[in-house]
Design a protein around this motif. Structure first.
Motif: not given
Length: 364
Positions: A213-225
């Motif tokens: 859970f760090v920014p460059y892994k972009r897990l927020d993109w997974v949620i949004r997608a």
């Protein structure tokens, strides 16, 4: 005379630690040299820590970084060769009295991101880092050109090495424990009762994002997608972004579960259960998509970086071509044109393959 295995710092888990594990298996008589050891991974082996291990700096990699290039120089030790695992400055290592035939081999996870690609590492955007970077880049380039032999963990990193240091490197993909993953046809049989109940509570179809859970892994993109695709999501891992990811999960218009520190058996079960595993980071290589594929998952990865180099488009999964979360969302409905594979990997990325390549490179 024996060899020495050199590593930045040793943690409980991590991709670079898995590389060091295989180095240790390849060369059972070699000492291990590191800045500090936070894990005790190698009982019975000689593990030599640097002077930084006896200071408060071992608790802050960011504060310790400016000292690292100098700590690695003129180390005591009489070795035939050094095999170095480097993602910051371990490749700077030198010894006071090396024999005439001393050889240094450097396996590069990446040239220090905060120096050479600060857009991929938030440490490189601070005022102190921007001030120090020109000097440290000059030192880093000179040390890399002292005569070592280099291997990169992907062609993406090989090109970065050439640009940063002006040296050549061969490509040796890192080890992935694919044989262990493929040895179990259904990882649900390895779960404990609590994990079995958790898996049973998940939706029948979900998009999986799993990493630190760090920014460059972009897990927020997974949620949004997943939200745009109208599908539930499961986010698994741990790290400093956990609170932010939980906030995003709570506000999403689709169900999102955040699972902290899944066991290996639970992670591999999630791979097998997911509609698709999404890995949006611009990564040097990306071990987790290979693990997911070995478990039998279809994957979506970024076409930028090393994560796409082993993947056969349309067979193992899909690559998104534009570096934005909307492109990930556009790929999710297309995943059904990729056949769900049986457990196994199309490429030989096993630990056994890695050890054979390293021993052939260094010489037995």
């Amino acid at each position: 005379m024996p060899g020495v295995l050199v590593h930045e710092w040793i943690e409980r888990d991590g991709g670079s630690e898995k590389v060091l594990d295989e180095f240790v298996r390849c060369f059972p008589d070699a000492d291990v040299l590191c800045l500090w050891d936070n894990a005790g991974r190698y009982p019975g082996r000689t593990v030599v820590e640097s002077g930084l291990a006896r200071t408060p700096l071992r608790r802050s990699k960011a504060l310790a970084l400016p000292a690292m290039p100098f700590v690695w120089r003129d180390r005591p030790g009489d070795y035939d060769f050094a095999l170095v695992s480097s993602h910051c400055f371990a490749h700077h290592v030198s010894f006071r009295t090396p024999p005439a035939e001393f050889r240094k081999y450097v396996y590069v996870h990446t040239p220090a991101r905060y120096l050479w690609t600060p857009e991929l590492d938030e440490r490189g955007t601070s005022p102190a880092a921007r001030l120090a970077s020109p000097v440290l880049r000059g030192i880093d380039r000179r040390r890399a050109r002292e005569g070592a032999r280099f291997a990169a963990n992907s062609d993406f990193v090989r090109r970065r090495i050439e640009k940063a240091w002006d040296v050549d490197a061969r490509v040796v993909f890192p080890p992935v424990d694919t044989r262990r993953i493929t040895a179990v046809a259904d990882w649900r049989t390895e779960l404990d009762d609590d994990e079995s109940a958790l898996v049973a509570s998940l939706p029948d179809s979900f998009v999986l994002g799993a990493s630190r859970f760090v920014p460059y892994k972009r897990l927020d993109w997974v949620i949004r997608a997943a939200e745009r695709a109208g599908l539930p999501a499961v986010i698994a891992g741990s790290g400093p972004e956990e609170a932010r990811l939980r906030e995003l999960a709570e506000s999403a218009r689709v169900p999102v579960r955040v699972l902290r520190r899944p066991s290996d058996a639970l992670l591999y079960t999630l791979y097998q259960r997911a509609l698709v595993y999404v890995f949006p980071a611009i990564e040097d290589f990306g071990i987790m998509p290979v693990e997911a594929r070995a478990a039998g998952a279809r994957v979506i990865v970024n076409s930028l970086g090393g994560a796409s180099e082993w993947l056969t488009e349309g067979v193992d999964g899909l690559c998104f071509r534009e570096d934005r979360w909307e492109a990930v969302a556009d790929c999710i409905p297309e995943i059904d044109r990729v056949p769900r594979p049986s457990a196994g990997s199309t490429a030989d990325l096993s630990s056994e393959r890695f050890r054979a390549e390293i021993v052939a490179w260094v010489g037995n």
